[in-house]
Design a protein around this motif. Sequence first.
Motif, mmCIF file in Angstrom:
data_model
loop_
_atom_site.group_PDB
_atom_site.id
_atom_site.type_symbol
_atom_site.label_atom_id
_atom_site.label_comp_id
_atom_site.label_asym_id
_atom_site.label_seq_id
_atom_site.Cartn_x
_atom_site.Cartn_y
_atom_site.Cartn_z
ATOM 1 N N PHE A 12 0.938 -1.235 0.295
ATOM 2 C CA PHE A 12 -0.017 -0.302 -0.199
ATOM 3 C C PHE A 12 0.677 1.016 -0.038
ATOM 4 C CE2 PHE A 12 -2.203 -3.197 2.340
ATOM 5 C CZ PHE A 12 -3.926 -3.606 1.124
ATOM 6 N N GLY A 13 0.868 2.284 -1.064
ATOM 7 C CA GLY A 13 1.134 3.259 -1.141
ATOM 8 C C GLY A 13 0.017 4.252 -0.348
ATOM 9 N N VAL A 14 0.791 4.972 0.517
ATOM 10 C CA VAL A 14 -0.359 5.363 1.541
ATOM 11 C C VAL A 14 0.539 6.523 2.329
ATOM 12 C CG1 VAL A 14 -1.504 5.484 3.961
ATOM 13 C CG2 VAL A 14 -0.682 3.122 3.041
ATOM 14 N N ALA A 15 -0.415 8.041 2.139
ATOM 15 C CA ALA A 15 -0.460 9.761 2.666
ATOM 16 C C ALA A 15 -0.448 9.856 3.574
ATOM 17 C CB ALA A 15 -0.646 9.992 1.319
ATOM 18 N N LEU A 16 0.320 10.613 3.998
ATOM 19 C CA LEU A 16 0.897 10.271 6.270
ATOM 20 C C LEU A 16 -0.087 12.098 6.056
ATOM 21 C CD1 LEU A 16 3.922 9.758 6.908
ATOM 22 C CD2 LEU A 16 1.518 8.938 7.294
ATOM 23 N N GLY A 17 -0.067 12.954 4.699
ATOM 24 C CA GLY A 17 -0.760 14.667 4.638
ATOM 25 C C GLY A 17 0.457 15.096 4.639
ATOM 26 N N PRO A 18 0.386 17.119 5.216
ATOM 27 C CA PRO A 18 1.332 17.193 5.457
ATOM 28 C C PRO A 18 2.170 17.638 6.750
ATOM 29 C CG PRO A 18 -1.276 18.720 5.401
ATOM 30 C CD PRO A 18 -1.231 17.461 5.439
ATOM 31 N N GLY A 19 1.430 17.145 7.709
ATOM 32 C CA GLY A 19 2.442 17.024 9.040
ATOM 33 C C GLY A 19 1.270 16.717 9.838
ATOM 34 N N ASP A 20 0.471 17.973 10.077
ATOM 35 C CA ASP A 20 -0.517 17.540 11.145
ATOM 36 C C ASP A 20 -1.022 15.980 11.044
ATOM 37 O OD1 ASP A 20 -2.462 18.305 12.913
ATOM 38 O OD2 ASP A 20 -3.328 19.371 11.771
ATOM 39 N N PRO A 21 -0.752 14.799 12.024
ATOM 40 C CA PRO A 21 -1.611 13.884 12.065
ATOM 41 C C PRO A 21 -3.083 14.556 12.250
ATOM 42 C CG PRO A 21 -0.724 14.528 14.159
ATOM 43 C CD PRO A 21 -0.366 15.443 13.573
ATOM 44 N N GLU A 22 -3.784 14.173 12.494
ATOM 45 C CA GLU A 22 -5.376 14.635 12.141
ATOM 46 C C GLU A 22 -5.304 14.838 11.282
ATOM 47 O OE1 GLU A 22 -6.833 17.457 14.827
ATOM 48 O OE2 GLU A 22 -6.079 16.477 16.841
ATOM 49 N N LEU A 23 -4.182 15.762 10.416
ATOM 50 C CA LEU A 23 -4.815 15.478 8.762
ATOM 51 C C LEU A 23 -4.841 14.408 7.467
ATOM 52 C CD1 LEU A 23 -3.777 18.995 7.522
ATOM 53 C CD2 LEU A 23 -5.620 18.071 7.881
ATOM 54 N N ILE A 24 -4.346 13.867 7.905
ATOM 55 C CA ILE A 24 -3.998 11.662 7.701
ATOM 56 C C ILE A 24 -6.081 11.225 7.096
ATOM 57 C CG2 ILE A 24 -4.265 10.406 9.441
ATOM 58 C CD1 ILE A 24 -2.362 8.259 8.008
ATOM 59 N N THR A 25 -5.964 10.107 6.397
ATOM 60 C CA THR A 25 -7.671 10.036 6.167
ATOM 61 C C THR A 25 -7.326 8.429 6.961
ATOM 62 O OG1 THR A 25 -6.616 8.469 4.606
ATOM 63 C CG2 THR A 25 -7.417 10.822 3.925
ATOM 64 N N ILE A 26 -8.659 8.263 7.073
ATOM 65 C CA ILE A 26 -9.521 7.250 8.014
ATOM 66 C C ILE A 26 -8.923 6.148 7.364
ATOM 67 C CG2 ILE A 26 -11.055 5.854 9.096
ATOM 68 C CD1 ILE A 26 -13.045 8.770 9.505
ATOM 69 N N LYS A 27 -8.792 6.127 6.038
ATOM 70 C CA LYS A 27 -8.720 5.133 5.513
ATOM 71 C C LYS A 27 -6.870 4.880 6.010
ATOM 72 C CE LYS A 27 -8.831 2.927 0.739
ATOM 73 N NZ LYS A 27 -9.231 2.526 -0.626
ATOM 74 N N PHE A 44 -0.682 -3.927 -6.060
ATOM 75 C CA PHE A 44 -0.299 -3.007 -4.903
ATOM 76 C C PHE A 44 -1.415 -1.734 -4.970
ATOM 77 C CE2 PHE A 44 0.546 -1.034 -9.191
ATOM 78 C CZ PHE A 44 0.480 0.431 -8.754
ATOM 79 N N GLU A 45 -1.765 -0.566 -4.319
ATOM 80 C CA GLU A 45 -2.737 -0.054 -3.812
ATOM 81 C C GLU A 45 -2.308 1.497 -3.406
ATOM 82 O OE1 GLU A 45 -7.354 0.787 -1.101
ATOM 83 O OE2 GLU A 45 -6.160 -1.647 -1.296
ATOM 84 N N MET A 46 -2.905 2.747 -3.525
ATOM 85 C CA MET A 46 -2.331 4.166 -3.374
ATOM 86 C C MET A 46 -3.557 4.344 -2.829
ATOM 87 S SD MET A 46 -0.327 5.020 -7.317
ATOM 88 C CE MET A 46 0.103 6.533 -6.669
ATOM 89 N N ILE A 47 -3.915 5.079 -1.198
ATOM 90 C CA ILE A 47 -4.491 5.551 -0.665
ATOM 91 C C ILE A 47 -3.125 7.053 -0.725
ATOM 92 C CG2 ILE A 47 -5.491 5.589 2.063
ATOM 93 C CD1 ILE A 47 -4.814 2.805 2.039
ATOM 94 N N PRO A 48 -4.319 8.182 -1.719
ATOM 95 C CA PRO A 48 -4.525 9.431 -1.336
ATOM 96 C C PRO A 48 -4.262 10.539 0.264
ATOM 97 C CG PRO A 48 -6.917 9.163 -2.025
ATOM 98 C CD PRO A 48 -6.618 7.764 -1.927
ATOM 99 N N GLY A 49 -3.833 11.730 -0.008
ATOM 100 C CA GLY A 49 -3.628 12.345 1.199
ATOM 101 C C GLY A 49 -3.501 14.144 0.860
ATOM 102 N N VAL A 50 -3.514 14.824 1.856
ATOM 103 C CA VAL A 50 -3.493 16.448 1.490
ATOM 104 C C VAL A 50 -2.405 16.862 1.722
ATOM 105 C CG1 VAL A 50 -4.161 18.581 2.622
ATOM 106 C CG2 VAL A 50 -5.080 16.281 3.171
ATOM 107 N N PRO A 51 -2.138 17.278 -0.084
ATOM 108 C CA PRO A 51 -1.044 18.181 -0.239
ATOM 109 C C PRO A 51 -0.766 18.842 0.417
ATOM 110 C CG PRO A 51 -1.997 17.931 -1.909
ATOM 111 C CD PRO A 51 -2.874 17.184 -0.992
ATOM 112 N N ALA A 52 0.221 20.051 0.606
ATOM 113 C CA ALA A 52 1.195 20.694 0.980
ATOM 114 C C ALA A 52 0.401 22.381 0.785
ATOM 115 C CB ALA A 52 2.535 20.676 1.238
ATOM 116 N N PHE A 53 0.168 22.338 -0.677
ATOM 117 C CA PHE A 53 -0.429 23.774 -0.911
ATOM 118 C C PHE A 53 -1.773 23.358 -0.572
ATOM 119 C CE2 PHE A 53 -1.213 21.025 -4.488
ATOM 120 C CZ PHE A 53 -2.321 21.246 -5.399
#
Length: 234
Positions: free
Chosen positions: A6-21, A125-134
């Motif tokens: 799984f390719g997993v996005a963590l978000g930009p830095g704030d741990p609360e901005l990671i997705t539930i998935k 594989f599967e990719m799980i998206p997240g919030v980019p910095a911009f």
Amino acid sequence: MSGKVFGVALGPGDPELITIKALKCLQNVEKIYYPSTQSPKGNQDSFSLVILKQLDIEESKFVPIQVPMSKDRSHAEKAYTELSLKVQQDVAEGKQVAVVSEGDISFFSTFSYLLNDFHAKGVDFEMIPGVPAFILGGSAGKLPLVTQNDKLLVAPDLENQQELKALLAQNQTVVLMKISKVREWIKEFIKESRLQFFYGEYLGTGKQFTCTDIECLKDRKIPYFAIIIFYGNK
């Protein structure tokens, strides 16, 4: 259970901005590979690890992948090849593993460099998206990045002011990322252009700093992890 990565996005830095998935995936996999860089002085640094440690995840799963900080891409490519081989071995053994990146998993991500190999070798594989910095920058700046038929451009590593002027003439919003090449002239450009802008560094972390006034940037050293959003042709 069959092996999968799984390719997993963590978000930009704030741990609360990671997705539930994404969080559920990281809690369920057996290994979590995270990128770590080594500076010329030998210091280890990983924003991914900082985020991971703030989540409800067993730390024994964490496996660092050293990606050298160098303009010579051959060193990084070697690290990606080694990571791909390790992940493929895990999958062959029936393990479920994750490779994480800050921001979004398909946007300037370590995982992107593994895709050709995975496709060629038939790796599941599967990719799980997240919030980019911009995207976080748009919210932190409290202005819309685009509305209606606006055009937005994300531009890394600009060479000069002329290139930036041309991009601003063609797009309503221009986001500058990887701005090491613009450090020498960007402050003067902002001052002379008088364009509305948002500046953010280390967004989503405890070191976050933002501003919309050139005066606050005058004596500030711009780090690598910074973005500038220009609201130009509006």
